[in-house]
Each structure stands twice: as C-alpha cells, then as structure tokens.
Design a protein around this motif. Structure first.
Motif, PDB file in Angstrom:
ATOM      1  N   HIS A  14       0.829  -1.200   0.000  1.00  0.00           N
ATOM      2  CA  HIS A  14       0.000   0.000   0.000  1.00  0.00           C
ATOM      3  C   HIS A  14       0.867   1.255   0.000  1.00  0.00           C
ATOM      4  O   HIS A  14       2.064   1.211   0.312  1.00  0.00           O
ATOM      5  CB  HIS A  14      -0.908   0.027   1.237  1.00  0.00           C
ATOM      6  N   ARG A  15       0.271   2.385  -0.324  1.00  0.00           N
ATOM      7  CA  ARG A  15       0.977   3.671  -0.319  1.00  0.00           C
ATOM      8  C   ARG A  15       1.663   3.875   1.036  1.00  0.00           C
ATOM      9  O   ARG A  15       1.143   3.509   2.087  1.00  0.00           O
ATOM     10  CB  ARG A  15       0.019   4.828  -0.609  1.00  0.00           C
ATOM     11  N   ARG A  16       2.870   4.432   0.957  1.00  0.00           N
ATOM     12  CA  ARG A  16       3.684   4.725   2.147  1.00  0.00           C
ATOM     13  C   ARG A  16       4.117   3.462   2.897  1.00  0.00           C
ATOM     14  O   ARG A  16       4.582   3.528   4.025  1.00  0.00           O
ATOM     15  CB  ARG A  16       2.923   5.677   3.090  1.00  0.00           C
ATOM     16  N   HIS A  17       3.966   2.311   2.306  1.00  0.00           N
ATOM     17  CA  HIS A  17       4.395   1.058   2.928  1.00  0.00           C
ATOM     18  C   HIS A  17       5.322   0.319   1.960  1.00  0.00           C
ATOM     19  O   HIS A  17       5.173   0.430   0.743  1.00  0.00           O
ATOM     20  CB  HIS A  17       3.202   0.166   3.256  1.00  0.00           C
ATOM     21  N   GLY A  18       6.246  -0.443   2.523  1.00  0.00           N
ATOM     22  CA  GLY A  18       7.136  -1.235   1.701  1.00  0.00           C
ATOM     23  C   GLY A  18       7.856  -0.397   0.669  1.00  0.00           C
ATOM     24  O   GLY A  18       8.438   0.645   0.981  1.00  0.00           O
ATOM     25  N   GLU A  19       7.788  -0.824  -0.586  1.00  0.00           N
ATOM     26  CA  GLU A  19       8.488  -0.146  -1.674  1.00  0.00           C
ATOM     27  C   GLU A  19       7.617   0.855  -2.429  1.00  0.00           C
ATOM     28  O   GLU A  19       8.100   1.521  -3.345  1.00  0.00           O
ATOM     29  CB  GLU A  19       9.014  -1.191  -2.666  1.00  0.00           C
ATOM     30  N   SER A  20       6.341   0.954  -2.071  1.00  0.00           N
ATOM     31  CA  SER A  20       5.448   1.856  -2.790  1.00  0.00           C
ATOM     32  C   SER A  20       5.660   3.305  -2.371  1.00  0.00           C
ATOM     33  O   SER A  20       6.143   3.591  -1.274  1.00  0.00           O
ATOM     34  CB  SER A  20       3.977   1.465  -2.562  1.00  0.00           C
ATOM     35  N   GLY A  21       5.274   4.228  -3.254  1.00  0.00           N
ATOM     36  CA  GLY A  21       5.362   5.644  -2.949  1.00  0.00           C
ATOM     37  C   GLY A  21       4.166   6.109  -2.132  1.00  0.00           C
ATOM     38  O   GLY A  21       3.381   5.309  -1.626  1.00  0.00           O
ATOM     39  N   GLY A  22       4.020   7.422  -2.027  1.00  0.00           N
ATOM     40  CA  GLY A  22       2.918   7.979  -1.248  1.00  0.00           C
ATOM     41  C   GLY A  22       3.403   8.506   0.085  1.00  0.00           C
ATOM     42  O   GLY A  22       4.216   7.858   0.752  1.00  0.00           O
ATOM     43  N   LYS A  23       2.902   9.663   0.484  1.00  0.00           N
ATOM     44  CA  LYS A  23       3.423  10.334   1.674  1.00  0.00           C
ATOM     45  C   LYS A  23       2.634  10.049   2.943  1.00  0.00           C
ATOM     46  O   LYS A  23       3.174  10.139   4.040  1.00  0.00           O
ATOM     47  CB  LYS A  23       3.460  11.847   1.433  1.00  0.00           C
ATOM     48  N   THR A  24       1.347   9.733   2.815  1.00  0.00           N
ATOM     49  CA  THR A  24       0.514   9.570   4.001  1.00  0.00           C
ATOM     50  C   THR A  24      -0.271   8.273   3.945  1.00  0.00           C
ATOM     51  O   THR A  24      -0.482   7.691   2.881  1.00  0.00           O
ATOM     52  CB  THR A  24      -0.491  10.734   4.141  1.00  0.00           C
ATOM     53  N   THR A  25      -0.727   7.858   5.122  1.00  0.00           N
ATOM     54  CA  THR A  25      -1.656   6.738   5.231  1.00  0.00           C
ATOM     55  C   THR A  25      -3.046   7.311   5.483  1.00  0.00           C
ATOM     56  O   THR A  25      -3.215   8.190   6.331  1.00  0.00           O
ATOM     57  CB  THR A  25      -1.246   5.815   6.393  1.00  0.00           C
ATOM     58  N   SER A  26      -4.054   6.815   4.760  1.00  0.00           N
ATOM     59  CA  SER A  26      -5.404   7.363   4.895  1.00  0.00           C
ATOM     60  C   SER A  26      -6.437   6.298   5.266  1.00  0.00           C
ATOM     61  O   SER A  26      -7.634   6.544   5.169  1.00  0.00           O
ATOM     62  CB  SER A  26      -5.820   8.079   3.611  1.00  0.00           C
ATOM     63  N   TYR A  27      -5.978   5.095   5.648  1.00  0.00           N
ATOM     64  CA  TYR A  27      -6.835   4.056   6.231  1.00  0.00           C
ATOM     65  C   TYR A  27      -7.937   3.577   5.285  1.00  0.00           C
ATOM     66  O   TYR A  27      -8.986   3.123   5.733  1.00  0.00           O
ATOM     67  CB  TYR A  27      -7.401   4.531   7.584  1.00  0.00           C
ATOM     68  N   GLY A  28      -7.662   3.697   4.005  1.00  0.00           N
ATOM     69  CA  GLY A  28      -8.589   3.183   3.004  1.00  0.00           C
ATOM     70  C   GLY A  28      -9.104   4.231   2.041  1.00  0.00           C
ATOM     71  O   GLY A  28      -9.576   3.890   0.957  1.00  0.00           O
ATOM     72  N   HIS A  29      -9.015   5.501   2.398  1.00  0.00           N
ATOM     73  CA  HIS A  29      -9.581   6.532   1.519  1.00  0.00           C
ATOM     74  C   HIS A  29      -8.825   6.604   0.196  1.00  0.00           C
ATOM     75  O   HIS A  29      -9.398   6.360  -0.874  1.00  0.00           O
ATOM     76  CB  HIS A  29      -9.585   7.889   2.194  1.00  0.00           C
ATOM     77  N   TYR A  30      -7.535   6.956   0.236  1.00  0.00           N
ATOM     78  CA  TYR A  30      -6.747   6.982  -0.995  1.00  0.00           C
ATOM     79  C   TYR A  30      -6.355   5.571  -1.422  1.00  0.00           C
ATOM     80  O   TYR A  30      -6.214   5.299  -2.618  1.00  0.00           O
ATOM     81  CB  TYR A  30      -5.504   7.854  -0.813  1.00  0.00           C
ATOM     82  N   GLU A  31      -6.214   4.674  -0.440  1.00  0.00           N
ATOM     83  CA  GLU A  31      -5.811   3.299  -0.756  1.00  0.00           C
ATOM     84  C   GLU A  31      -6.826   2.594  -1.644  1.00  0.00           C
ATOM     85  O   GLU A  31      -6.457   1.728  -2.455  1.00  0.00           O
ATOM     86  CB  GLU A  31      -5.609   2.515   0.544  1.00  0.00           C
ATOM     87  N   LYS A  32      -8.112   2.938  -1.525  1.00  0.00           N
ATOM     88  CA  LYS A  32      -9.117   2.254  -2.362  1.00  0.00           C
ATOM     89  C   LYS A  32      -8.933   2.593  -3.841  1.00  0.00           C
ATOM     90  O   LYS A  32      -9.184   1.749  -4.710  1.00  0.00           O
ATOM     91  CB  LYS A  32     -10.527   2.591  -1.893  1.00  0.00           C
ATOM     92  N   PHE A  33      -8.480   3.810  -4.124  1.00  0.00           N
ATOM     93  CA  PHE A  33      -8.224   4.179  -5.523  1.00  0.00           C
ATOM     94  C   PHE A  33      -6.961   3.483  -6.042  1.00  0.00           C
ATOM     95  O   PHE A  33      -6.885   3.138  -7.227  1.00  0.00           O
ATOM     96  CB  PHE A  33      -8.094   5.693  -5.649  1.00  0.00           C
ATOM     97  N   ASP A  34      -5.982   3.284  -5.168  1.00  0.00           N
ATOM     98  CA  ASP A  34      -4.807   2.499  -5.553  1.00  0.00           C
ATOM     99  C   ASP A  34      -5.197   1.049  -5.829  1.00  0.00           C
ATOM    100  O   ASP A  34      -4.697   0.426  -6.777  1.00  0.00           O
ATOM    101  CB  ASP A  34      -3.747   2.548  -4.450  1.00  0.00           C
TER     102      ASP A  34
END
Length: 319
Positions: A116-136
């Motif tokens: 997920h974004r901001r985790h592991g090797e993926s990009g992304g600056k913030t964690t949004s608990y599913g909001h932006y992650e659902k579009f990813d």
C-alpha cells in the motif's frame, strides 16, 4: 483587550498543536520495518525462502492515480485465469501477504501481492486508512485485468486496513472482483478512532475526533466520514466472506458482525476462536483454510483440487 487576545491566541495555538500532533500520528503512523516483518514471517515458517525464490513470479510497478508507483509481485505458477489480490494491513507490507498468497496458490490461483501507499516499496506520503488506498486498489485491479483480460475470475483478500480498503473499493460502485474475503476490517473509521482513543490515551474522543476531522480535511484533503465501509456495504453485490477473531480487542469483532448483517446477497461469516487482531489465520490455520474452501465451493469458484470431500466437512461459518 490585549490580555483577552493573548488568551485567545494561546488557545488557538494549543488547539493547532494538538491537531497537528494527533493528525501526524494518523498520517504518519509508525510502520514496522520491512526486515522485521520478513524475519518474523521466516521464523514462523510462513515464508520459506527456497519455495518463494523458486516461484514463477515477477516484480510489477503499477502507476497510482496520485502520481507514485505501487510496487508488487505477480506470482503465476498455474496456467489459469483465476487470480487473487492480497491487500495488507496498516504498518505491514507485502511480506505479510505471502502466507495468504500461498494459501491461494495451493488452491490453483495465481496471486498479486502489493505494498500500500507509504508502505514497503510503494510511494505515497501519508496513510489514509482506506480513503486513498481504495483508488490504488482500483489501479491494481484495472492493471491486472488489462494484463490478463477482463474475463479473469478475480478475488480480493484483505486484512485489517486492507480489508476496509477492499470493502471501500468494492462499495464505490466498482464491485470489480468476483468475491471478497474481509479479515478483521473496521466498519467505520470514526468509530474505530474513538474506540482507540478511549483505550490508549484516555482522552475525550468527543473532542479529539472532530479535531482530527478538521485537520485531516485541511492537511490530507479527506473526511473521516468517507472512511466507512458500512455506509457502502449495500453496494457490494458479489459474495463476501467475513472473518474475525472473537478475541480481537484492537478492532472489535462486533464491527465485522455489523458488516455481515448489513451485507445483502451471498455472504459467510467465520469467527475464529483463537488469536487477537489479524491472527485468525496464524492461530486457526486448519479452520481458516476449511472456511476458505467452503466459501469458494459455495460460490462455485474452485479452480483446482479440493473439490472432493469438502461437502462432508462440518462448517464453522454462518451463511
């Protein structure tokens, strides 16, 4: 007048400081180190290096609609059009998804695990608990269907935040998979946040949650009210298997029960006897696998073996 102004400014400064501190804790939640997760999974026998390295797989990089790359691994040991996508929880990474990937590889699926974004090797600056992650997640699903064809049989398995992300994705009128497995999701993030504030910091959630809402709208451009799987569960028509540990005290099992009750159409519920949060598989592996088999068989998705003798097993899940 000046004294009143100083007091007002002091109050505003204090509110701003608390709002920034609290939203920093949310947006930049401390993650587990990648090496820690890998070491934990190896020591538990859930990752066996020789087996993983010999797997027919390739690294993939999928563009996020937010301008960074989503990093994943596509494992394809089978000549099949059955695929599973694994969506991990907050603070984890795709190494944590390998145990679920192996479960489905054994059942004849190919699998895509990703960070997920901001985790592991993926990009992304913030964690949004599913909001932006659902579009990813939508980007991941669309990429896989573009690569392998829109007619593939697709399932999505999510754990914790990954399960909430999956339900939010499916509920935004996408329903882009043939089935879903939601392991220990929260039903509403505002409610979950209020519960964790009460449990962890013993401060008035009635003040802190609206403050977090205000600052998140300004800083990360979304509302906590948008992170609520239970408000969109009615939009999910395809089958869902809900899983939770009855002893989970981090995300309460009542949240999964509420989601299960509100979901229309094909569904199943398994409450694992052992383990706390996100430990249903680790602590109840035999029953977990049995319920997966029963669920897949009940919806007519059985790409490989395990079709014989399943009918005679005693179910531990509710339909």
């Amino acid at each position: 007048m000046r004294r009143a102004l100083r007091i007002l400014l002091s109050i505003l400064a204090a509110i701003t400081a608390v709002g920034i501190y609290f939203t920093n804790r949310l947006m930049f939640m401390k993650k587990k180190e990648d090496e820690f997760i890998l070491k934990r999974e190896r020591e538990a026998g859930r990752i066996i290096d020789e087996e993983y390295e010999s797997l027919n797989k390739r690294d993939v990089s999928i563009p996020s609609p937010f301008g960074y790359d989503i990093k994943g691994v596509l494992a394809e040991p089978h000549d099949t059009d059955y695929y599973i996508i694994i969506s991990h929880g907050v603070t984890e990474n795709k190494f944590n998804s390998i145990k679920y990937m192996n479960l489905f590889l054994e059942r004849g699926f190919n699998a895509l695990i990703f960070d997920h974004r901001r985790h592991g090797e993926s990009g992304g600056k913030t964690t949004s608990y599913g909001h932006y992650e659902k579009f990813d997640l939508k980007a991941v699903v669309d990429w896989l269907k573009n690569e392998k064809g829109k007619e593939i049989k697709l399932g999505i398995h999510g754990e914790s935040m990954g399960a909430a992300t999956m339900l939010l994705y499916a509920g935004m009128l996408e329903d882009g998979a043939d089935f879903y497995i939601a392991d220990c999701p929260f039903s509403d993030f505002r409610e979950q946040l209020a519960y964790r504030i009460k449990e962890e910091v013993h401060l008035p959630a009635g003040i802190l949650v609206p403050l977090a809402e205000l600052f998140l709208r300004f800083r990360d451009k979304y509302s906590l009210r948008e992170v609520s799987p239970i408000t969109v569960i009615d939009n999910i028509k395809n089958p869902v298997l809900f899983i939770h540990s009855s002893k989970d005290d981090f995300i309460l099992p009542s949240m999964t029960e509420a989601l299960y009750e509100k979901k229309n159409g094909p569904k199943m519920l398994f409450m694992a006897e052992n383990g706390v949060h996100a430990q249903s598989f680790n602590e109840n592996r035999k029953q977990y696998e049995q319920v997966i088999d029963e669920f897949l068989l009940s919806i007519g998705i059985v790409p490989a073996r395990k079709t014989v003798a399943l009918v005679n097993k005693t179910s531990t899940a509710r339909q």
